[in-house]
Design an enzyme around this catalytic site. Structure first.
Site, mmCIF file in Angstrom:
data_model
loop_
_atom_site.group_PDB
_atom_site.id
_atom_site.type_symbol
_atom_site.label_atom_id
_atom_site.label_comp_id
_atom_site.label_asym_id
_atom_site.label_seq_id
_atom_site.Cartn_x
_atom_site.Cartn_y
_atom_site.Cartn_z
ATOM 1 C CB ALA A 1 -0.885 -0.023 1.238
ATOM 2 N N GLY B 1 0.827 -5.080 0.920
ATOM 3 C CA GLY B 1 -0.367 -5.190 0.082
ATOM 4 C C GLY B 1 -0.093 -5.937 -1.221
ATOM 5 C CD GLU C 1 -1.955 -7.500 3.048
ATOM 6 O OE1 GLU C 1 -1.649 -6.385 2.546
ATOM 7 O OE2 GLU C 1 -2.467 -7.593 4.166
ATOM 8 C CD GLU D 1 2.089 -5.339 5.770
ATOM 9 O OE1 GLU D 1 2.920 -6.230 6.025
ATOM 10 O OE2 GLU D 1 1.324 -5.395 4.798
HETATM 11 N N1 CAA Z 1 4.571 3.250 -0.886
HETATM 12 C C1 CAA Z 1 4.947 4.399 -1.475
HETATM 13 N N2 CAA Z 1 6.074 4.512 -2.218
HETATM 14 C C2 CAA Z 1 6.847 3.426 -2.357
HETATM 15 C C3 CAA Z 1 6.513 2.193 -1.774
HETATM 16 C C4 CAA Z 1 5.309 2.125 -1.005
HETATM 17 N N3 CAA Z 1 4.875 0.983 -0.453
HETATM 18 N N4 CAA Z 1 7.481 1.306 -2.072
HETATM 19 C C5 CAA Z 1 8.378 1.951 -2.827
HETATM 20 N N5 CAA Z 1 8.006 3.250 -3.013
HETATM 21 C C6 CAA Z 1 8.698 4.293 -3.733
HETATM 22 C C7 CAA Z 1 9.927 4.770 -3.000
HETATM 23 O O1 CAA Z 1 9.605 5.696 -1.997
HETATM 24 C C8 CAA Z 1 10.743 5.371 -4.126
HETATM 25 O O2 CAA Z 1 10.233 6.636 -4.429
HETATM 26 P P1 CAA Z 1 11.236 7.867 -4.770
HETATM 27 O O3 CAA Z 1 11.960 7.411 -6.005
HETATM 28 O O4 CAA Z 1 10.315 9.009 -5.003
HETATM 29 O O5 CAA Z 1 12.148 8.010 -3.601
HETATM 30 C C9 CAA Z 1 10.425 4.460 -5.303
HETATM 31 O O6 CAA Z 1 9.220 3.781 -4.957
HETATM 32 C C10 CAA Z 1 11.499 3.432 -5.558
HETATM 33 O O7 CAA Z 1 11.725 2.715 -4.339
HETATM 34 P P2 CAA Z 1 13.161 2.545 -3.654
HETATM 35 O O8 CAA Z 1 14.074 3.665 -4.059
HETATM 36 O O9 CAA Z 1 12.951 2.336 -2.191
HETATM 37 O O10 CAA Z 1 13.650 1.208 -4.367
HETATM 38 P P3 CAA Z 1 14.671 0.126 -3.795
HETATM 39 O O11 CAA Z 1 14.943 -0.799 -4.918
HETATM 40 O O12 CAA Z 1 15.815 0.773 -3.117
HETATM 41 O O13 CAA Z 1 13.858 -0.648 -2.659
HETATM 42 C C11 CAA Z 1 11.941 -1.814 -1.753
HETATM 43 C C12 CAA Z 1 12.748 -1.439 -3.011
HETATM 44 C C13 CAA Z 1 12.750 -2.749 -0.868
HETATM 45 C C14 CAA Z 1 10.684 -2.520 -2.250
HETATM 46 C C15 CAA Z 1 11.580 -0.523 -0.970
HETATM 47 O O14 CAA Z 1 11.036 0.432 -1.874
HETATM 48 C C16 CAA Z 1 10.582 -0.741 0.132
HETATM 49 O O15 CAA Z 1 10.945 -1.246 1.173
HETATM 50 N N6 CAA Z 1 9.320 -0.324 -0.085
HETATM 51 C C17 CAA Z 1 8.280 -0.384 0.912
HETATM 52 C C18 CAA Z 1 7.764 -1.804 1.082
HETATM 53 C C19 CAA Z 1 6.750 -1.868 2.201
HETATM 54 O O16 CAA Z 1 7.028 -1.582 3.333
HETATM 55 N N7 CAA Z 1 5.522 -2.276 1.848
HETATM 56 C C20 CAA Z 1 4.429 -2.418 2.795
HETATM 57 C C21 CAA Z 1 3.602 -1.176 2.815
HETATM 58 S S1 CAA Z 1 2.398 -1.204 4.114
HETATM 59 C C22 CAA Z 1 1.119 -2.130 3.513
HETATM 60 O O17 CAA Z 1 1.170 -2.655 2.422
HETATM 61 C C23 CAA Z 1 -0.071 -2.247 4.450
HETATM 62 C C24 CAA Z 1 -1.100 -3.162 4.040
HETATM 63 O O18 CAA Z 1 -1.060 -4.336 4.295
HETATM 64 C C25 CAA Z 1 -2.281 -2.684 3.373
#
Ligand code: CAA
Length: 260
Positions: free
Chosen positions: A66, A111, A114, A134
């Site tokens: 998400a 998400g 999921e 999460e």
């Molecule tokens: N939400 C918003 N933006 C996200 C995102 C997310 N879940 N995941 C990645 N992005 C964005 C980053 O912020 C980044 O944006 P900018 O270029 O503007 O800085 C862009 O996508 C590229 O990401 P990274 O530079 O971080 O890429 P990376 O290759 O270094 O890392 C990754 C990849 C390990 C997937 C890392 O992006 C990451 O950890 N993302 C978050 C994953 C996460 O925590 N997901 C769970 C969300 S909570 C949820 O989903 C709740 C639920 O159950 C409903």
């Protein structure tokens, strides 16, 4: 056909493909994307030509969860509403009459994991990564990950993933039963399409009933679920496909199913 900002929709013969396409945020699910998905799923549900749906992602992610930037300032009530909304959209995938294959090309986190889990079958590329991170953000999965993960991989393994928030690679996902198959990156869509074509062969009405029996039954007790199975089993006897399937067997020829 409606134009989508964050999704690409394609239809080839009886197989449809949704590509999650918001690569600048690794296909993270913001409200706009879930709204689009919800509308598209309603269309797919009604489309009699579509017999199998494939969901995949553009770029290095399937779906990276998400959208964290949208959740940052949500209140508790808004968080609950967001969770219920995501669950409702994902339920639409589960309740589609057509089988759904997740072709997981890259990150399937939060998400995203999921979303893969709500599909019927998962094929992963060697580059796919799975996890429910999460707890590292101070929240818990909200699109039914705490419920579908244990149902797929068992309680112990699910709790390990949920409590650590760790990421696992495609081979580990295969080992724990989270994905059905791991294939080379360039083979992912071919494999998903080949599987879809295999699903096109048997009787479509029977497949629809199978999906209903499994998805409804798994959430209820065995006695009730088995009774439900018997009802759907009986229902298949009213289909032309059942008549054709059994006649074709007896006549030693290939069945020509019509999906009715
Ligand atoms: N939400 C918003 N933006 C996200 C995102 C997310 N879940 N995941 C990645 N992005 C964005 C980053 O912020 C980044 O944006 P900018 O270029 O503007 O800085 C862009 O996508 C590229 O990401 P990274 O530079 O971080 O890429 P990376 O290759 O270094 O890392 C990754 C990849 C390990 C997937 C890392 O992006 C990451 O950890 N993302 C978050 C994953 C996460 O925590 N997901 C769970 C969300 S909570 C949820 O989903 C709740 C639920 O159950 C409903």
């Amino acid at each position: 056909m409606i134009e989508y900002k964050n999704l690409v929709f394609e239809k080839q013969e009886n197989i449809a493909t949704i590509t999650m396409d918001r690569p600048k945020a690794l296909n993270a699910l913001n409200k706009e994307t879930l709204d689009e998905l919800s509308i598209l799923l309603d269309e797919i549900k009604k489309d009699k030509e579509i017999q199998v749906l494939i969901i995949t992602g553009n770029g290095k992610a399937f779906v990276a969860g998400a959208d964290i930037t949208e959740m940052m300032n949500m209140t508790a009530i808004e968080g609950q509403e967001w969770s219920l909304f995501g669950q409702k959209v994902f339920d639409k995938i589960e309740q589609l009459p057509q089988p759904v294959i997740a072709a997981v090309n890259g990150f399937a986190l939060g998400g995203g994991c999921e979303m893969a889990m709500v599909c019927d079958i998962r094929i992963a590329s060697e580059k796919a990564k799975f996890g429910q991170p999460e707890v590292s953000l101070g929240i818990i999965p909200g699109f039914a990950g705490t419920q579908r993960l244990p149902r797929l991989v068992g309680l112990g393994v699910a709790k390990e993933l949920l409590y650590t928030g760790k990421m696992i690679d495609a081979n580990e996902a295969y080992r724990i039963g989270l994905v059905n198959k791991v294939v080379a990156v360039e083979e992912l869509l071919n494999e998903a399409n080949a599987l879809a074509k295999q699903i096109l062969k048997p009787a479509p009405f029977a497949i629809k009933m199978c999906k209903k029996a499994v998805n409804t039954g798994i959430n209820t007790d065995l006695t009730t679920a088995s009774e439900y199975e018997a009802t759907l089993f009986g229902l298949t006897f009213s289909s032309d496909d059942k008549k054709e399937g059994m006649e074709a067997f007896v006549e030693k020829r290939k069945a020509a199913f019509k999906g009715k």
